[in-house]
Design a protein around this motif. Structure first.
Motif, PDB file in Angstrom:
ATOM      1  N   LEU A 152       0.724  -1.342   0.025  1.00 27.73           N
ATOM      2  CA  LEU A 152       0.002   0.221   0.173  1.00 27.73           C
ATOM      3  C   LEU A 152       0.747   1.222   0.141  1.00 27.73           C
ATOM      4  CD1 LEU A 152      -2.888  -0.878   2.262  1.00 27.73           C
ATOM      5  CD2 LEU A 152      -2.930  -0.669  -0.004  1.00 27.73           C
TER       6      LEU A 152
ATOM      7  N   ARG B  32       2.312   1.765  -3.425  1.00 27.63           N
ATOM      8  CA  ARG B  32       1.113   2.241  -4.227  1.00 27.63           C
ATOM      9  C   ARG B  32       0.775   3.856  -3.890  1.00 27.63           C
ATOM     10  NH1 ARG B  32      -1.483  -1.036  -7.729  1.00 27.63           N
ATOM     11  NH2 ARG B  32      -0.060  -2.918  -7.995  1.00 27.63           N
ATOM     12  N   LEU B  33       0.835   4.062  -2.950  1.00 23.38           N
ATOM     13  CA  LEU B  33       0.355   5.236  -2.428  1.00 23.38           C
ATOM     14  C   LEU B  33       1.489   6.400  -2.816  1.00 23.38           C
ATOM     15  CD1 LEU B  33      -1.441   5.310   1.186  1.00 23.38           C
ATOM     16  CD2 LEU B  33      -2.019   6.151  -1.005  1.00 23.38           C
TER      17      LEU B  33
ATOM     18  N   TYR C 213      -0.593   6.649  -6.867  1.00 18.46           N
ATOM     19  CA  TYR C 213      -1.374   7.417  -6.531  1.00 18.46           C
ATOM     20  C   TYR C 213      -0.985   8.768  -5.511  1.00 18.46           C
ATOM     21  CZ  TYR C 213      -4.131   3.376  -8.136  1.00 18.46           C
ATOM     22  OH  TYR C 213      -4.845   2.425  -8.710  1.00 18.46           O
TER      23      TYR C 213
ATOM     24  N   PRO D 285      -3.677  11.909  -5.865  1.00 19.37           N
ATOM     25  CA  PRO D 285      -4.794  11.778  -4.891  1.00 19.37           C
ATOM     26  C   PRO D 285      -4.526  11.561  -3.301  1.00 19.37           C
ATOM     27  CG  PRO D 285      -4.914  10.158  -6.625  1.00 19.37           C
ATOM     28  CD  PRO D 285      -3.473  10.746  -6.780  1.00 19.37           C
ATOM     29  N   PHE D 286      -3.313  11.140  -3.099  1.00 16.63           N
ATOM     30  CA  PHE D 286      -2.693  11.282  -1.866  1.00 16.63           C
ATOM     31  C   PHE D 286      -2.474  12.449  -1.141  1.00 16.63           C
ATOM     32  CE2 PHE D 286       0.670  10.811   1.172  1.00 16.63           C
ATOM     33  CZ  PHE D 286      -0.014   9.820   2.045  1.00 16.63           C
TER      34      PHE D 286
ATOM     35  N   ALA E 124      -5.898  14.363  -0.846  1.00 19.10           N
ATOM     36  CA  ALA E 124      -6.549  14.005   0.225  1.00 19.10           C
ATOM     37  C   ALA E 124      -6.084  14.816   1.382  1.00 19.10           C
ATOM     38  CB  ALA E 124      -6.401  12.637   0.375  1.00 19.10           C
TER      39      ALA E 124
ATOM     40  N   PHE F 136      -7.679  18.137   1.144  1.00 21.65           N
ATOM     41  CA  PHE F 136      -8.691  18.145   1.228  1.00 21.65           C
ATOM     42  C   PHE F 136      -9.264  17.836   2.895  1.00 21.65           C
ATOM     43  CE2 PHE F 136     -12.578  15.054   1.915  1.00 21.65           C
ATOM     44  CZ  PHE F 136     -13.378  15.948   1.364  1.00 21.65           C
ATOM     45  N   LEU F 137      -8.328  17.105   3.620  1.00 22.87           N
ATOM     46  CA  LEU F 137      -8.607  16.959   5.085  1.00 22.87           C
ATOM     47  C   LEU F 137      -8.045  18.278   5.689  1.00 22.87           C
ATOM     48  CD1 LEU F 137      -7.088  13.346   5.734  1.00 22.87           C
ATOM     49  CD2 LEU F 137      -9.724  14.322   6.162  1.00 22.87           C
TER      50      LEU F 137
ATOM     51  N   ALA G 182     -11.185  20.427   5.513  1.00 27.49           N
ATOM     52  CA  ALA G 182     -12.353  19.924   5.992  1.00 27.49           C
ATOM     53  C   ALA G 182     -12.194  20.472   7.731  1.00 27.49           C
ATOM     54  CB  ALA G 182     -12.534  18.397   6.095  1.00 27.49           C
TER      55      ALA G 182
ATOM     56  N   PHE H 241      -8.814   6.418   0.504  1.00 31.76           N
ATOM     57  CA  PHE H 241      -9.369   7.589   0.069  1.00 31.76           C
ATOM     58  C   PHE H 241     -10.902   7.710   0.672  1.00 31.76           C
ATOM     59  CE2 PHE H 241      -6.095   7.281  -3.410  1.00 31.76           C
ATOM     60  CZ  PHE H 241      -5.052   8.102  -2.635  1.00 31.76           C
TER      61      PHE H 241
ATOM     62  N   VAL I 254     -17.050  17.636   9.063  1.00 25.69           N
ATOM     63  CA  VAL I 254     -18.016  19.048   8.671  1.00 25.69           C
ATOM     64  C   VAL I 254     -19.243  18.800   9.126  1.00 25.69           C
ATOM     65  CG1 VAL I 254     -18.612  20.389   6.829  1.00 25.69           C
ATOM     66  CG2 VAL I 254     -16.322  19.726   6.830  1.00 25.69           C
TER      67      VAL I 254
END
Lengths: 182, 109
Positions: A145, A148-149, A153, A156-157, A160, A163-164, A167, B73, B84
């Motif tokens: 994993l 891969r990350l 990926y 996207p990592f 994310a 994004f976190l 949030a 993800f 949120v």
């Protein structure tokens, strides 16, 4: 059926029953605490589908984070919980209005179940769908994993993580006590 | 060790698909019939978990760990959504003293 498979099916039964009780019970406290059981049993099922690190993350993130957050929101927002416990007839009242929702859910389940009907999923020889490849039950999947990350990926990592952060800031901003609201 | 591998391989993929469909349908039912915002959130988490389980099962059966990456993800997304969403629920409770979503029906058309 060997004991391992038996444990898997028992876990599946626990997941389904506890999820049903979570959704259908009128008592919010029981609902939240039974969701613990659901998530733990789902973590066990992740182990059975060769995703041990996902299972650990499930316990840490969902049980340790999401559910505790839900408990906090529940405790912050239920001063009249004891009042609602005294009127048990409120849940029965809306039994008739639940019929369309039940029909929709049954339709979703039918579509999901039928759409997989024609798939050729099982190997002809029985249980030889696992070729000797990258995923083995013996070793853990963290190494795979991580690779891969960090290679396929990576974008996207990073997204994310941004994004976190967004949030986090948004939640802190929303939940803080504003000057105008007091 | 070989016993464990045999055991884990013994559960056919069809059963995983059926289980995920059942859990997803339970989540749909919860979103539709409950009027409590926290229960609705738990139902959404149930649906996300059903998809996660199916992703890990397919990743195991196709022998490719990439499916588990997507699970991470989805978990990050679910955590952010809950953070949120629960902040919004706390704000709604602070303004209306309830978390029944029927109170918030001004957005209906």
């Amino acid at each position: 059926m060997n004991p391992g498979e038996l444990i898997c099916y028992i876990l599946a039964g626990v997941v389904v029953i506890s999820a049903l009780v979570v959704v259908l019970t009128a008592n919010l406290v029981r609902s939240v605490f039974l969701f613990f059981v659901t998530l733990f049993a789902l973590a066990g099922l992740y182990v059975f589908s060769l995703a041990d690190f996902v299972a650990v993350t499930q316990v840490i993130v969902y049980v340790g984070g999401v559910l505790v957050l839900m408990l906090f929101a529940f405790m912050l927002s239920n001063k009249e919980l004891l009042n609602s416990l005294r009127q048990p007839a409120a849940a029965k009242l809306s039994m008739l209005t639940n019929i369309p929702a039940g029909i929709v859910a049954a339709g979703v389940f039918t579509v999901l179940a039928i759409s997989t009907k024609g798939l050729q999923l099982a190997a002809p020889s029985g249980m030889s769908l696992f070729p000797a490849g990258m995923l083995n039950a013996g070793d853990n999947t963290i190494h795979l994993l991580g690779v891969r990350l960090m290679t396929n990926y990576l974008l996207p990592f990073e997204l994310a993580s941004v994004f976190l952060l967004m949030a986090l800031i948004g939640a802190a901003h929303l939940a803080r006590k504003g000057k105008e609201s007091t | 060790m070989q016993d464990i591998v045999k055991t884990i391989q013994g559960v056919p993929l069809n059963h995983y698909i059926l289980l995920s469909a059942i859990i997803f349908s339970i989540g749909v039912t919860g979103v539709l019939i409950r009027r409590n915002a926290i229960v609705i959130f738990m139902s959404v988490e149930l649906m996300l978990n059903a998809v996660n389980l199916l992703l890990t099962a397919f990743s195991a059966f196709s022998n490719d760990p990439a499916g588990q990456v997507f699970v991470f993800f989805i978990m990050a997304l679910a955590a952010a959504e809950v953070a949120v969403g629960l902040a919004i629920i706390v704000m709604i409770y602070r303004n209306t003293n309830t978390i029944d979503i029927n109170v918030m029906n001004r957005l209906k058309w």
